[in-house]
Scaffold this active site. Structure first.
Site: not given
Length: 353
Positions: A77, A95, A262
Protein backbone atom coordinates in the site's frame (compact mmCIF):
# COMPACT_ATOMS: atom_id res chain seq x y z
CA UNK A 1 18.55 -13.90 -13.55
CA UNK A 2 20.57 -10.74 -12.91
CA UNK A 3 21.66 -9.92 -9.38
CA UNK A 4 18.66 -8.66 -7.44
CA UNK A 5 18.35 -7.00 -4.06
CA UNK A 6 14.75 -7.00 -2.77
CA UNK A 7 13.86 -4.84 0.21
CA UNK A 8 10.54 -5.75 1.88
CA UNK A 9 9.32 -2.60 3.60
CA UNK A 10 7.11 -2.10 6.62
CA UNK A 11 3.59 -0.90 5.76
CA UNK A 12 2.77 2.47 7.31
CA UNK A 13 -0.96 1.78 7.46
CA UNK A 14 -1.71 0.27 10.87
CA UNK A 15 -4.43 -2.03 9.50
CA UNK A 16 -2.25 -3.47 6.75
CA UNK A 17 -1.22 -6.90 7.98
CA UNK A 18 -0.57 -8.54 4.62
CA UNK A 19 2.76 -9.06 2.92
CA UNK A 20 3.61 -9.61 -0.75
CA UNK A 21 6.19 -12.26 0.16
CA UNK A 22 5.66 -14.88 2.88
CA UNK A 23 8.60 -16.55 4.68
CA UNK A 24 8.30 -19.82 2.74
CA UNK A 25 8.72 -17.96 -0.55
CA UNK A 26 11.40 -15.75 0.95
CA UNK A 27 13.49 -18.88 1.40
CA UNK A 28 13.03 -19.73 -2.27
CA UNK A 29 14.20 -16.26 -3.28
CA UNK A 30 17.28 -16.49 -1.10
CA UNK A 31 18.08 -19.97 -2.41
CA UNK A 32 17.86 -18.56 -5.93
CA UNK A 33 20.52 -15.98 -5.13
CA UNK A 34 18.33 -12.97 -4.34
CA UNK A 35 19.62 -10.67 -1.62
CA UNK A 36 16.61 -10.13 0.65
CA UNK A 37 16.29 -7.41 3.26
CA UNK A 38 13.17 -7.36 5.44
CA UNK A 39 12.08 -4.49 7.65
CA UNK A 40 10.69 -5.14 11.10
CA UNK A 41 6.95 -4.56 11.21
CA UNK A 42 4.72 -4.76 14.31
CA UNK A 43 1.54 -5.64 12.43
CA UNK A 44 2.75 -7.90 9.62
CA UNK A 45 1.10 -11.31 9.96
CA UNK A 46 4.51 -13.00 9.78
CA UNK A 47 7.21 -12.08 12.30
CA UNK A 48 10.64 -10.83 11.32
CA UNK A 49 12.31 -13.88 12.87
CA UNK A 50 10.53 -16.10 10.32
CA UNK A 51 12.17 -14.15 7.50
CA UNK A 52 15.50 -14.22 9.29
CA UNK A 53 15.24 -18.01 9.50
CA UNK A 54 14.64 -18.01 5.74
CA UNK A 55 17.93 -16.21 5.16
CA UNK A 56 16.84 -12.56 5.06
CA UNK A 57 18.64 -9.67 6.72
CA UNK A 58 16.41 -7.82 9.22
CA UNK A 59 16.52 -4.02 9.46
CA UNK A 60 14.44 -1.36 11.26
CA UNK A 61 11.07 -0.26 9.88
CA UNK A 62 11.31 2.62 7.41
CA UNK A 63 15.01 2.19 6.68
CA UNK A 64 14.34 1.68 2.96
CA UNK A 65 14.87 5.42 2.48
CA UNK A 66 18.61 4.82 2.90
CA UNK A 67 18.72 1.50 1.03
CA UNK A 68 21.34 1.08 -1.70
CA UNK A 69 20.18 2.77 -4.92
CA UNK A 70 19.92 -0.53 -6.78
CA UNK A 71 17.59 -2.11 -4.19
CA UNK A 72 14.01 -2.80 -5.32
CA UNK A 73 11.62 -1.69 -2.58
CA UNK A 74 8.70 -4.10 -2.26
CA UNK A 75 5.43 -3.31 -0.51
CA UNK A 76 1.68 -3.26 -0.96
CA UNK A 77 0.00 0.00 0.00
CA UNK A 78 0.84 3.69 0.09
CA UNK A 79 4.24 5.14 0.88
CA UNK A 80 4.82 7.62 3.70
CA UNK A 81 4.74 11.28 2.65
CA UNK A 82 8.51 11.62 2.82
CA UNK A 83 11.02 11.61 1.26
CA UNK A 84 9.85 14.06 -1.35
CA UNK A 85 12.11 12.52 -3.98
CA UNK A 86 11.97 8.76 -4.62
CA UNK A 87 15.19 7.35 -6.04
CA UNK A 88 14.49 3.60 -5.96
CA UNK A 89 12.43 1.22 -8.01
CA UNK A 90 9.28 0.59 -5.96
CA UNK A 91 6.90 -2.33 -6.39
CA UNK A 92 3.44 -1.74 -4.82
CA UNK A 93 -0.14 -0.74 -5.63
CA UNK A 94 0.24 2.94 -6.47
CA UNK A 95 -3.34 3.76 -7.60
CA UNK A 96 -1.97 6.65 -9.63
CA UNK A 97 -2.68 5.92 -13.29
CA UNK A 98 -6.34 6.92 -13.53
CA UNK A 99 -6.03 10.47 -12.19
CA UNK A 100 -6.99 9.48 -8.66
CA UNK A 101 -6.53 12.09 -5.93
CA UNK A 102 -2.84 12.37 -5.13
CA UNK A 103 -1.72 10.69 -8.34
CA UNK A 104 0.25 13.64 -9.68
CA UNK A 105 1.93 14.15 -6.32
CA UNK A 106 3.07 10.55 -6.09
CA UNK A 107 4.35 10.33 -9.65
CA UNK A 108 6.02 13.69 -9.23
CA UNK A 109 8.04 12.29 -6.33
CA UNK A 110 9.30 9.54 -8.61
CA UNK A 111 10.21 11.83 -11.47
CA UNK A 112 11.92 14.25 -9.07
CA UNK A 113 14.15 11.51 -7.67
CA UNK A 114 14.66 9.45 -10.79
CA UNK A 115 12.89 6.42 -9.33
CA UNK A 116 10.34 4.13 -10.94
CA UNK A 117 6.94 2.83 -9.87
CA UNK A 118 6.38 -0.78 -10.93
CA UNK A 119 2.71 -0.93 -10.10
CA UNK A 120 1.46 -4.39 -9.11
CA UNK A 121 -1.95 -3.67 -10.62
CA UNK A 122 -0.24 -3.46 -14.02
CA UNK A 123 1.94 -6.54 -13.65
CA UNK A 124 0.26 -8.43 -16.49
CA UNK A 125 0.98 -11.08 -19.07
CA UNK A 126 1.05 -10.34 -22.80
CA UNK A 127 -2.73 -10.75 -22.89
CA UNK A 128 -3.24 -8.11 -20.20
CA UNK A 129 -4.18 -10.59 -17.46
CA UNK A 130 -3.07 -9.77 -13.92
CA UNK A 131 -0.27 -12.04 -12.70
CA UNK A 132 -0.65 -11.44 -8.97
CA UNK A 133 -3.79 -10.16 -7.29
CA UNK A 134 -5.76 -10.21 -4.06
CA UNK A 135 -9.01 -10.29 -6.00
CA UNK A 136 -10.47 -13.54 -4.71
CA UNK A 137 -10.11 -12.54 -1.07
CA UNK A 138 -11.30 -9.00 -1.74
CA UNK A 139 -14.48 -10.38 -3.26
CA UNK A 140 -14.87 -12.98 -0.54
CA UNK A 141 -14.59 -10.44 2.25
CA UNK A 142 -16.62 -7.81 0.44
CA UNK A 143 -19.54 -10.25 0.24
CA UNK A 144 -18.95 -11.60 3.75
CA UNK A 145 -19.12 -8.14 5.32
CA UNK A 146 -22.23 -7.34 3.30
CA UNK A 147 -23.93 -10.49 4.60
CA UNK A 148 -23.01 -9.74 8.21
CA UNK A 149 -24.16 -6.13 7.89
CA UNK A 150 -27.46 -7.07 6.29
CA UNK A 151 -28.09 -9.66 8.99
CA UNK A 152 -27.21 -7.21 11.75
CA UNK A 153 -24.09 -9.09 12.86
CA UNK A 154 -21.29 -6.81 11.71
CA UNK A 155 -19.46 -5.26 14.66
CA UNK A 156 -16.83 -2.53 14.74
CA UNK A 157 -13.95 -2.21 14.87
CA UNK A 158 -13.16 -4.99 12.42
CA UNK A 159 -10.37 -7.34 13.44
CA UNK A 160 -8.23 -9.77 11.44
CA UNK A 161 -9.33 -13.38 11.66
CA UNK A 162 -8.96 -16.65 9.77
CA UNK A 163 -11.30 -18.16 7.22
CA UNK A 164 -12.69 -20.91 9.46
CA UNK A 165 -13.78 -18.43 12.11
CA UNK A 166 -15.23 -16.07 9.54
CA UNK A 167 -17.16 -18.88 7.87
CA UNK A 168 -18.74 -19.78 11.21
CA UNK A 169 -20.24 -16.29 11.42
CA UNK A 170 -21.54 -16.49 7.86
CA UNK A 171 -23.57 -19.68 8.25
CA UNK A 172 -27.27 -18.92 8.17
CA UNK A 173 -28.74 -19.01 11.67
CA UNK A 174 -32.34 -19.57 12.79
CA UNK A 175 -34.23 -16.35 12.33
CA UNK A 176 -32.09 -15.07 9.48
CA UNK A 177 -34.43 -13.83 6.80
CA UNK A 178 -33.93 -14.61 3.14
CA UNK A 179 -32.58 -11.75 1.05
CA UNK A 180 -31.71 -11.27 -2.60
CA UNK A 181 -28.14 -10.55 -3.62
CA UNK A 182 -26.34 -9.45 -6.77
CA UNK A 183 -22.67 -9.85 -7.71
CA UNK A 184 -21.61 -7.51 -10.53
CA UNK A 185 -18.43 -8.66 -12.23
CA UNK A 186 -19.21 -12.22 -11.19
CA UNK A 187 -16.84 -13.98 -13.58
CA UNK A 188 -13.60 -12.38 -12.42
CA UNK A 189 -11.38 -13.22 -9.44
CA UNK A 190 -13.26 -10.94 -7.07
CA UNK A 191 -16.61 -12.10 -8.35
CA UNK A 192 -15.64 -15.71 -7.76
CA UNK A 193 -14.63 -14.90 -4.19
CA UNK A 194 -17.94 -13.10 -3.60
CA UNK A 195 -19.89 -16.08 -4.92
CA UNK A 196 -18.04 -18.45 -2.59
CA UNK A 197 -18.80 -16.25 0.43
CA UNK A 198 -22.49 -16.02 -0.49
CA UNK A 199 -22.63 -19.80 -0.88
CA UNK A 200 -21.14 -20.21 2.59
CA UNK A 201 -23.84 -17.87 3.89
CA UNK A 202 -26.59 -19.89 2.22
CA UNK A 203 -27.35 -17.17 -0.33
CA UNK A 204 -27.73 -17.82 -4.07
CA UNK A 205 -26.87 -14.49 -5.73
CA UNK A 206 -27.72 -13.29 -9.19
CA UNK A 207 -24.50 -13.04 -11.16
CA UNK A 208 -23.93 -10.29 -13.71
CA UNK A 209 -20.92 -9.72 -15.91
CA UNK A 210 -20.23 -8.04 -19.25
CA UNK A 211 -23.38 -9.28 -20.96
CA UNK A 212 -25.64 -7.88 -18.23
CA UNK A 213 -23.81 -4.59 -17.68
CA UNK A 214 -23.40 -3.73 -21.35
CA UNK A 215 -27.10 -2.82 -21.46
CA UNK A 216 -27.72 -2.23 -17.77
CA UNK A 217 -31.18 -2.89 -16.32
CA UNK A 218 -30.88 -0.43 -13.46
CA UNK A 219 -34.34 -1.21 -12.15
CA UNK A 220 -33.41 -4.87 -11.79
CA UNK A 221 -30.18 -3.88 -10.04
CA UNK A 222 -32.01 -1.72 -7.50
CA UNK A 223 -34.51 -4.51 -6.85
CA UNK A 224 -31.85 -6.55 -4.97
CA UNK A 225 -31.38 -6.25 -1.21
CA UNK A 226 -27.59 -6.58 -1.33
CA UNK A 227 -25.14 -5.73 -4.10
CA UNK A 228 -21.40 -6.47 -4.28
CA UNK A 229 -19.50 -4.60 -6.99
CA UNK A 230 -16.42 -6.43 -8.30
CA UNK A 231 -15.95 -4.41 -11.49
CA UNK A 232 -12.80 -2.34 -11.88
CA UNK A 233 -13.42 -0.41 -15.09
CA UNK A 234 -10.50 0.32 -17.40
CA UNK A 235 -12.56 2.27 -19.94
CA UNK A 236 -15.49 4.66 -19.37
CA UNK A 237 -18.82 2.95 -18.73
CA UNK A 238 -22.14 4.35 -17.50
CA UNK A 239 -22.31 4.27 -13.67
CA UNK A 240 -24.07 1.29 -12.15
CA UNK A 241 -25.58 3.37 -9.34
CA UNK A 242 -26.13 7.13 -9.55
CA UNK A 243 -27.04 9.79 -7.02
CA UNK A 244 -30.63 9.88 -8.28
CA UNK A 245 -30.91 6.14 -7.69
CA UNK A 246 -30.19 6.65 -3.99
CA UNK A 247 -33.30 8.84 -3.74
CA UNK A 248 -35.52 6.39 -5.58
CA UNK A 249 -38.35 5.63 -3.15
CA UNK A 250 -38.90 2.26 -4.84
CA UNK A 251 -35.30 1.21 -4.32
CA UNK A 252 -35.02 -2.16 -2.59
CA UNK A 253 -31.21 -2.05 -2.35
CA UNK A 254 -30.16 -1.70 1.30
CA UNK A 255 -26.52 -2.87 1.45
CA UNK A 256 -23.88 -1.90 -1.10
CA UNK A 257 -20.39 -3.37 -0.87
CA UNK A 258 -17.81 -1.93 -3.25
CA UNK A 259 -14.82 -4.24 -3.57
CA UNK A 260 -12.97 -2.09 -6.10
CA UNK A 261 -13.04 1.23 -4.14
CA UNK A 262 -12.14 3.26 -7.23
CA UNK A 263 -12.90 6.52 -5.43
CA UNK A 264 -11.94 9.68 -7.26
CA UNK A 265 -11.31 7.99 -10.59
CA UNK A 266 -13.32 9.20 -13.59
CA UNK A 267 -13.83 5.50 -14.38
CA UNK A 268 -15.56 4.79 -11.05
CA UNK A 269 -18.76 2.80 -11.68
CA UNK A 270 -20.18 3.78 -8.27
CA UNK A 271 -19.71 7.57 -8.09
CA UNK A 272 -22.07 7.89 -5.11
CA UNK A 273 -19.47 8.30 -2.36
CA UNK A 274 -16.26 10.28 -1.99
CA UNK A 275 -14.27 8.41 0.62
CA UNK A 276 -13.70 4.83 1.64
CA UNK A 277 -14.79 3.30 4.92
CA UNK A 278 -12.36 2.07 7.59
CA UNK A 279 -11.88 -0.87 9.93
CA UNK A 280 -12.92 1.34 12.84
CA UNK A 281 -16.07 2.49 11.05
CA UNK A 282 -16.71 -0.01 8.23
CA UNK A 283 -20.25 1.06 7.29
CA UNK A 284 -21.49 4.45 6.14
CA UNK A 285 -25.16 5.24 5.70
CA UNK A 286 -25.65 6.91 2.34
CA UNK A 287 -29.37 7.45 2.75
CA UNK A 288 -31.74 7.29 5.70
CA UNK A 289 -34.96 6.66 3.76
CA UNK A 290 -35.04 4.21 2.23
CA UNK A 291 -31.89 3.18 4.10
CA UNK A 292 -28.74 2.32 2.17
CA UNK A 293 -25.49 1.25 3.82
CA UNK A 294 -22.10 1.34 2.11
CA UNK A 295 -19.05 -0.84 2.79
CA UNK A 296 -15.93 0.23 0.88
CA UNK A 297 -12.67 -0.80 2.56
CA UNK A 298 -9.69 -0.50 0.24
CA UNK A 299 -7.53 -3.09 2.02
CA UNK A 300 -10.28 -5.52 2.93
CA UNK A 301 -8.21 -8.69 2.18
CA UNK A 302 -6.05 -7.74 5.17
CA UNK A 303 -8.88 -9.05 7.38
CA UNK A 304 -7.68 -12.52 6.30
CA UNK A 305 -3.99 -11.64 6.23
CA UNK A 306 -2.49 -15.12 6.24
CA UNK A 307 -4.68 -16.65 3.55
CA UNK A 308 -4.50 -13.61 1.26
CA UNK A 309 -0.73 -13.22 1.69
CA UNK A 310 -0.09 -16.90 0.99
CA UNK A 311 -2.01 -16.76 -2.29
CA UNK A 312 -0.52 -13.47 -3.44
CA UNK A 313 3.04 -14.49 -2.61
CA UNK A 314 2.67 -17.77 -4.51
CA UNK A 315 1.61 -15.83 -7.61
CA UNK A 316 4.25 -13.10 -7.27
CA UNK A 317 7.20 -15.40 -6.59
CA UNK A 318 7.72 -16.60 -10.21
CA UNK A 319 7.67 -12.99 -11.38
CA UNK A 320 10.32 -11.98 -8.85
CA UNK A 321 12.46 -14.95 -9.81
CA UNK A 322 12.31 -13.65 -13.39
CA UNK A 323 12.77 -9.99 -12.53
CA UNK A 324 14.27 -8.01 -15.38
CA UNK A 325 13.93 -5.21 -17.89
CA UNK A 326 11.61 -7.08 -20.25
CA UNK A 327 8.37 -9.04 -20.01
CA UNK A 328 5.82 -8.09 -17.34
CA UNK A 329 8.25 -5.82 -15.50
CA UNK A 330 9.07 -4.00 -18.70
CA UNK A 331 5.36 -3.44 -19.25
CA UNK A 332 5.11 -2.04 -15.71
CA UNK A 333 7.95 0.38 -16.44
CA UNK A 334 6.39 1.45 -19.74
CA UNK A 335 3.01 2.08 -18.07
CA UNK A 336 4.71 4.24 -15.45
CA UNK A 337 6.39 6.32 -18.14
CA UNK A 338 3.11 6.67 -20.02
CA UNK A 339 1.34 7.88 -16.87
CA UNK A 340 4.06 10.45 -16.25
CA UNK A 341 3.73 11.75 -19.80
CA UNK A 342 -0.05 11.97 -19.48
CA UNK A 343 0.37 14.20 -16.43
CA UNK A 344 3.05 16.31 -18.10
CA UNK A 345 5.76 15.17 -15.70
CA UNK A 346 9.34 15.14 -16.89
CA UNK A 347 10.81 11.74 -16.12
CA UNK A 348 14.19 11.67 -14.39
CA UNK A 349 16.90 9.10 -14.84
CA UNK A 350 14.82 6.22 -13.56
CA UNK A 351 16.39 2.78 -13.74
CA UNK A 352 15.32 -0.13 -15.86
CA UNK A 353 13.22 -2.85 -14.29
Amino acid sequence: MTELHLWLRHEVRSTERRTPIVPHDARRLVDAGVELTVEESPQRIFEAREYEAAGARIVPAGSWVSAPPDAVILGLKELPEHPAELVHRHVFFGHAYKRQPGAAGLLGRFTAGGGTLLDLEYLVDDQGRRLAAFGFWAGYLGAALAVLQHRGRLTAPLRPTDKDRLDETLVRAPGDEHFSALVVGALGRSGRGARVAFATAGVDPDCWDLAETRDLDRRALLDHDVMVNCVLATTPVPPFVREEDLDDSARRLRTLSDVTCDVGSPLNVLPVYDRTTEWTDPVRRLRKEPPLDLIAIDNVPSLLPRESSDDFSAALLPQLLDFGAGGPWGRCRDRFRQACRELGLAEGQSGDA
